[in-house]
Design an enzyme around this catalytic site. Structure first.
Site, mmCIF file in Angstrom:
data_model
loop_
_atom_site.group_PDB
_atom_site.id
_atom_site.type_symbol
_atom_site.label_atom_id
_atom_site.label_comp_id
_atom_site.label_asym_id
_atom_site.label_seq_id
_atom_site.Cartn_x
_atom_site.Cartn_y
_atom_site.Cartn_z
ATOM 1 N N HIS A 142 0.820 -1.227 0.000
ATOM 2 C CA HIS A 142 0.000 0.000 0.000
ATOM 3 C C HIS A 142 0.848 1.268 0.000
ATOM 4 C CE1 HIS A 142 -3.498 -2.426 0.455
ATOM 5 N NE2 HIS A 142 -3.210 -2.827 1.682
ATOM 6 N N HIS A 181 -6.197 -7.261 -0.556
ATOM 7 C CA HIS A 181 -6.377 -5.806 -0.683
ATOM 8 C C HIS A 181 -5.683 -5.320 -1.953
ATOM 9 C CE1 HIS A 181 -6.600 -6.769 3.709
ATOM 10 N NE2 HIS A 181 -7.717 -6.071 3.564
ATOM 11 N N ASP A 267 -4.427 -13.148 2.918
ATOM 12 C CA ASP A 267 -5.679 -12.652 3.493
ATOM 13 C C ASP A 267 -6.896 -12.902 2.596
ATOM 14 O OD1 ASP A 267 -4.531 -10.782 1.828
ATOM 15 O OD2 ASP A 267 -4.428 -9.189 3.335
HETATM 16 N N1 6DK Z 1 -9.206 -0.290 7.124
HETATM 17 C C1 6DK Z 1 -2.517 -5.526 3.796
HETATM 18 O O1 6DK Z 1 -2.965 -6.793 4.179
HETATM 19 C C2 6DK Z 1 -3.026 -4.440 4.734
HETATM 20 O O2 6DK Z 1 -2.970 -5.330 2.481
HETATM 21 C C3 6DK Z 1 -4.538 -4.338 4.819
HETATM 22 C C4 6DK Z 1 -5.000 -3.127 5.577
HETATM 23 C C5 6DK Z 1 -6.487 -3.192 5.842
HETATM 24 C C6 6DK Z 1 -6.894 -2.228 6.907
HETATM 25 C C7 6DK Z 1 -8.299 -2.506 7.380
HETATM 26 C C8 6DK Z 1 -9.283 -1.594 6.749
HETATM 27 C C9 6DK Z 1 -9.927 0.773 6.637
HETATM 28 C C10 6DK Z 1 -10.985 0.630 5.744
HETATM 29 C C11 6DK Z 1 -11.687 1.745 5.306
HETATM 30 C C12 6DK Z 1 -11.325 3.010 5.749
HETATM 31 C C13 6DK Z 1 -10.277 3.160 6.637
HETATM 32 C C14 6DK Z 1 -9.592 2.033 7.075
HETATM 33 F F1 6DK Z 1 -0.533 -4.390 3.367
HETATM 34 C C15 6DK Z 1 -0.983 -5.528 3.818
HETATM 35 F F2 6DK Z 1 -0.554 -5.696 5.048
HETATM 36 F F3 6DK Z 1 -0.518 -6.490 3.076
HETATM 37 O O3 6DK Z 1 -10.087 -2.048 5.965
HETATM 38 ZN ZN ZN Z 2 -3.945 -7.396 2.567
#
Ligand code: 6DK
Ligand code: ZN
Length: 368
Positions: A142, A181, A267
């Site tokens: 990300h 994601h 995931d």
């Molecule tokens: N938070 C990852 O697995 C990280 O891709 C995933 C992060 C997900 C965070 C959870 C989530 C939000 C949603 C909407 C608005 C604000 C926050 F990078 C990796 F670790 F690999 O959905």
């Molecule tokens: Zn992820």
């Protein structure tokens, strides 16, 4: 045939703070608990690789920290400087979005993660090993040039791709991301670059918000070289197998990369708490077989896998073991969780899933 493997104990010490996804707060009803992205899940995966005996079949590759110059191939000096400064503070800091806390010393861990993706890429491209798995932490996919987000500090796969092009004589890189994601970081970093194909398979509307749409296909000279496969929730091995056959394999065959880097998340797994997909260890192994065969039939085809997310402390280790076993072509242990998740069904390809995959497959024809 030899498969490289990389893990460093300090990856198991990366501190994501307390609170499940955001700070615990009685006012909003969130009690303190271990963070969902705590390092134990990846440490457990490494320990299974060791205890199962698979480690005896792998070639251990040493990591090293990425240098500032290597990070600057992808990230802005301001981002690197801010991470260095916050990491030096007693209370640690945040990767950039206010939801991605890190503890003191996180810069050193994250730089080792990015440098380990580089080290594995060097080992594979030099021919020291045939392919390799870098089990790094924190994740990276990300992170964009100017900020981290979503638990990611530096974009490990992007840093490795840029290094391969700058130092290792690699021209065409394909980054294949099947973390559940969206791989927004590589999409943004390589948007205008036709030498890097970025292909992300993800659950639609999961994370980041409003990201990973089918119509996001790259910019300028890079148009056509970003491919998103947004999936509905509820996809299992059937949908993932279908997209492996109709999107991943043909896209890689058309692009003919010198190097494939997989952003490997677990995931999309059937027990993950952060998403709603149902992939089993068998499904992940099938994805590996697909990209391994595709890389092998590309003229210079090399394959490097780099760890991203995965939040089931029970199931990630078995999905990881199946993944690395498929890469190495060595079976050491049956997944004891598989009968439980398989009995629940969900492996069949459903019509609406087929439609979502077909929409992405139709765009592969534009790749060259
Ligand atoms: N938070 C990852 O697995 C990280 O891709 C995933 C992060 C997900 C965070 C959870 C989530 C939000 C949603 C909407 C608005 C604000 C926050 F990078 C990796 F670790 F690999 O959905
Ligand atoms: Zn992820």
């Amino acid at each position: 045939m030899s498969t490289g493997y990389l893990w460093h104990e300090v990856f198991g010490w990366h501190d994501t703070g307390s609170g499940p996804l955001f700070p615990a707060d009685p006012a909003i009803g969130i009690a303190p608990m271990p963070h969902l992205a705590n390092s134990d899940t990846k440490r457990r995966m490494h320990e299974l690789v060791a205890v199962s005996g698979l480690l005896d079949h792998l070639t251990r590759i040493e990591g090293r920290p990425a240098t500032r110059e290597e990070l600057l191939r992808v990230h802005t000096p301001e981002h690197v400087d801010r991470i260095v400064a916050e990491s030096a503070s007693a209370r640690g800091g945040d990767a950039g979005d206010g939801f991605s806390a890190f503890g003191r010393g996180a810069y050193e861990v994250a730089a080792l993660g990015a440098g380990s993706a580089i080290a594995m890429t060097e080992a594979v491209v030099s021919g020291r090993v045939d392919d390799g798995y870098a089990l790094v932490n924190p994740a990276g996919h990300h992170a964009v040039a100017g900020t981290g987000m979503g638990f990611c500090i530096f974009n490990n796969v992007a840093v490795a791709a840029r290094h391969a092009q700058a130092e290792l004589g690699v021209e065409r890189v394909a980054i294949v991301d099947w973390d559940v994601h969206h791989g927004n970081g590589a999409q943004a970093i390589f948007a205008a670059d036709p030498s890097v194909l970025t292909l992300s398979v993800h659950q639609a509307n999961c994370f980041p918000p409003d990201s990973g749409h089918l119509h996001q296909r790259g910019e300028g000279a890079g148009h056509g070289y970003n491919l998103n496969v947004p999936l509905p929730p509820g996809c299992g091995d059937g949908a993932y197998g279908y997209l492996a056959e109709t999107v991943l394999a043909p896209a890689l065959a058309a692009f003919e990369p010198d190097l494939v880097i997989v952003a490997s998340g677990f995931d999309a797994g059937a027990m993950d708490p952060l998403a709603r997909q149902m992939v089993t260890s068998t499904g992940f192994a099938h994805l590996v077989d697909t990209v391994r065969d595709a890389a092998a039939s590309s003229p210079q085809g090399r394959l490097v896998m780099v760890q991203e997310g995965g939040y089931s402390p029970l199931y990630v280790p078995f999905c990881g073991l199946a993944t690395i076993s498929a890469l190495a072509g060595v079976h050491v242990l049956d997944d004891p969780v598989l009968p439980i998740v398989a009995a629940q069904g969900g492996a069949d390809l459903l019509p609406h899933q087929r439609e979502a995959v077909d929409a992405a497959a139709a765009l592969v024809a534009d790749l060259r």
